[in-house]
Design an enzyme around this catalytic site. Sequence first.
Site, mmCIF file in Angstrom:
data_model
loop_
_atom_site.group_PDB
_atom_site.id
_atom_site.type_symbol
_atom_site.label_atom_id
_atom_site.label_comp_id
_atom_site.label_asym_id
_atom_site.label_seq_id
_atom_site.Cartn_x
_atom_site.Cartn_y
_atom_site.Cartn_z
ATOM 1 N N ASP A 1 0.821 -1.219 0.000
ATOM 2 C CA ASP A 1 0.000 0.000 0.000
ATOM 3 C C ASP A 1 0.852 1.265 0.000
ATOM 4 O O ASP A 1 0.333 2.369 0.190
ATOM 5 C CB ASP A 1 -0.925 0.010 1.230
ATOM 6 C CG ASP A 1 -2.141 -0.890 1.035
ATOM 7 O OD1 ASP A 1 -2.787 -0.781 -0.020
ATOM 8 O OD2 ASP A 1 -2.429 -1.708 1.935
ATOM 9 N N GLU B 1 -0.005 9.676 1.033
ATOM 10 C CA GLU B 1 -0.662 10.712 1.832
ATOM 11 C C GLU B 1 -0.923 10.252 3.261
ATOM 12 O O GLU B 1 -0.955 11.066 4.187
ATOM 13 C CB GLU B 1 -1.994 11.111 1.192
ATOM 14 C CG GLU B 1 -2.713 12.186 1.994
ATOM 15 C CD GLU B 1 -4.056 12.547 1.429
ATOM 16 O OE1 GLU B 1 -4.270 13.722 1.124
ATOM 17 O OE2 GLU B 1 -4.917 11.653 1.286
ATOM 18 N N ASP B 2 -1.107 8.960 3.433
ATOM 19 C CA ASP B 2 -1.453 8.472 4.773
ATOM 20 C C ASP B 2 -0.292 8.546 5.755
ATOM 21 O O ASP B 2 -0.497 8.390 6.956
ATOM 22 C CB ASP B 2 -1.980 7.022 4.673
ATOM 23 C CG ASP B 2 -3.311 6.984 3.953
ATOM 24 O OD1 ASP B 2 -4.115 7.915 4.164
ATOM 25 O OD2 ASP B 2 -3.542 6.042 3.165
ATOM 26 N N ARG C 1 0.823 -1.273 7.496
ATOM 27 C CA ARG C 1 1.294 -0.026 6.893
ATOM 28 C C ARG C 1 2.175 0.796 7.837
ATOM 29 O O ARG C 1 2.724 1.819 7.425
ATOM 30 C CB ARG C 1 0.094 0.812 6.428
ATOM 31 C CG ARG C 1 -0.785 0.109 5.396
ATOM 32 C CD ARG C 1 -1.675 1.070 4.646
ATOM 33 N NE ARG C 1 -0.885 2.073 3.959
ATOM 34 C CZ ARG C 1 -1.385 3.177 3.414
ATOM 35 N NH1 ARG C 1 -2.674 3.405 3.474
ATOM 36 N NH2 ARG C 1 -0.591 4.057 2.816
ATOM 37 N N ARG D 1 -9.101 3.867 10.968
ATOM 38 C CA ARG D 1 -7.642 4.000 10.952
ATOM 39 C C ARG D 1 -7.122 5.036 11.957
ATOM 40 O O ARG D 1 -6.008 4.912 12.469
ATOM 41 C CB ARG D 1 -7.173 4.401 9.553
ATOM 42 C CG ARG D 1 -7.550 3.411 8.455
ATOM 43 C CD ARG D 1 -6.782 2.118 8.608
ATOM 44 N NE ARG D 1 -7.180 1.136 7.615
ATOM 45 C CZ ARG D 1 -6.688 1.072 6.381
ATOM 46 N NH1 ARG D 1 -5.784 1.943 5.985
ATOM 47 N NH2 ARG D 1 -7.113 0.138 5.551
ATOM 48 N N HIS E 1 -11.594 6.720 4.739
ATOM 49 C CA HIS E 1 -10.996 7.898 5.364
ATOM 50 C C HIS E 1 -11.951 9.084 5.216
ATOM 51 O O HIS E 1 -12.780 9.096 4.294
ATOM 52 C CB HIS E 1 -9.686 8.265 4.655
ATOM 53 C CG HIS E 1 -8.562 7.304 4.896
ATOM 54 N ND1 HIS E 1 -7.984 6.569 3.892
ATOM 55 C CD2 HIS E 1 -7.898 6.979 6.027
ATOM 56 C CE1 HIS E 1 -7.003 5.826 4.403
ATOM 57 N NE2 HIS E 1 -6.943 6.050 5.693
ATOM 58 N N CYS F 1 -4.635 10.526 -2.008
ATOM 59 C CA CYS F 1 -3.698 9.686 -1.255
ATOM 60 C C CYS F 1 -2.442 9.357 -2.034
ATOM 61 O O CYS F 1 -1.480 8.837 -1.469
ATOM 62 C CB CYS F 1 -4.382 8.436 -0.737
ATOM 63 S SG CYS F 1 -5.301 7.564 -1.944
HETATM 64 C C1 CIR Z 1 -5.434 1.071 2.539
HETATM 65 O O1 CIR Z 1 -6.425 0.381 2.778
HETATM 66 O O2 CIR Z 1 -4.755 1.568 3.427
HETATM 67 C C2 CIR Z 1 -5.054 1.306 1.102
HETATM 68 N N1 CIR Z 1 -5.359 0.163 0.329
HETATM 69 C C3 CIR Z 1 -5.766 2.522 0.550
HETATM 70 C C4 CIR Z 1 -5.389 3.792 1.237
HETATM 71 C C5 CIR Z 1 -6.030 4.978 0.632
HETATM 72 N N2 CIR Z 1 -5.608 6.163 1.265
HETATM 73 C C6 CIR Z 1 -6.313 7.261 1.308
HETATM 74 O O3 CIR Z 1 -7.441 7.309 0.853
HETATM 75 N N3 CIR Z 1 -5.792 8.319 1.924
#
Ligand code: CIR
Length: 256
Positions: free
Chosen positions: A60, A65-66, A85, A131, A164, A251
């Site tokens: 991932d 961005e996360d 992650r 999250r 999110h 993201c």
């Molecule tokens: C996740 O589930 O963490 C990733 N597959 C997708 C993250 C998407 N991030 C976001 O929208 N900020």
Amino acid sequence: MFTRAIVRPPGANFAAGITNAAEGAPDLDKALAQHLDYCDALRRCGVAVHATPPDDRFPDGTFVEDTAVICGNMAVITRPGAPTRQAEIEGLAPLLESFALSVHAITAPGTLDGGDICQVEEHFLIGLSRRTNVDGGSQLASILGRHGYSSSVIDIRDSRALLHLKSGLAYAGDRRLVAMAGLSLPAQLRGYEVLEAAPDEIYAANCVRINDHLLIAAGYPRLRARLDRLGYATIALEMSEFRKMDGGLSCLSLRL
Ligand code: CIR
């Protein structure tokens, strides 16, 4: 003005990431092509793109961005809520410091994903989600408060539609938000116009204002037409392969 963006192209095991989308497995070649288009669009917005290499430990990892919340000359490295992650933040502190940012961090037991944080001028919306937990949200609020920014919390923990907060919300600039219908916004944003995305166009609510342009997912013509009519210079980008992995437009980059 944003001058730079950090991205990370999807790696070989992109399809092994977390997803609830039930839209099938992503096609890596298509994802790479869509990512290249995304980077081109960032450059069109006037930002220099810094690409970090994919890392097979982090399927991932393209959803950069996360991993941080950046604002002015300050960055807060997050502690992502998905255990698989959490190590994605490795190497981020020296990179952000090389861009002259002062770096803070969310610590355990707090968890926080950058996708839950929406900056609206000097005010931050902090989404509590599957999250981002209460502790992570309050750590961020207190760091922001020390830097002169206010914040408020939006609880989306019961939402099935949103991974999110920004999966259904964006600040388009010009005192205008784009949001899925039914999202309750705090009193601090009274006076802001809210453009509601129709239920079948919620995915496109995750648009990104970068300098004079607004990036929006391709395939959502009604929201895009409304934004165009309001004078936004929209750039539509195909996001199908990232959508399959629950990822939206915002993201794929950290803007600074
Ligand atoms: C996740 O589930 O963490 C990733 N597959 C997708 C993250 C998407 N991030 C976001 O929208 N900020």
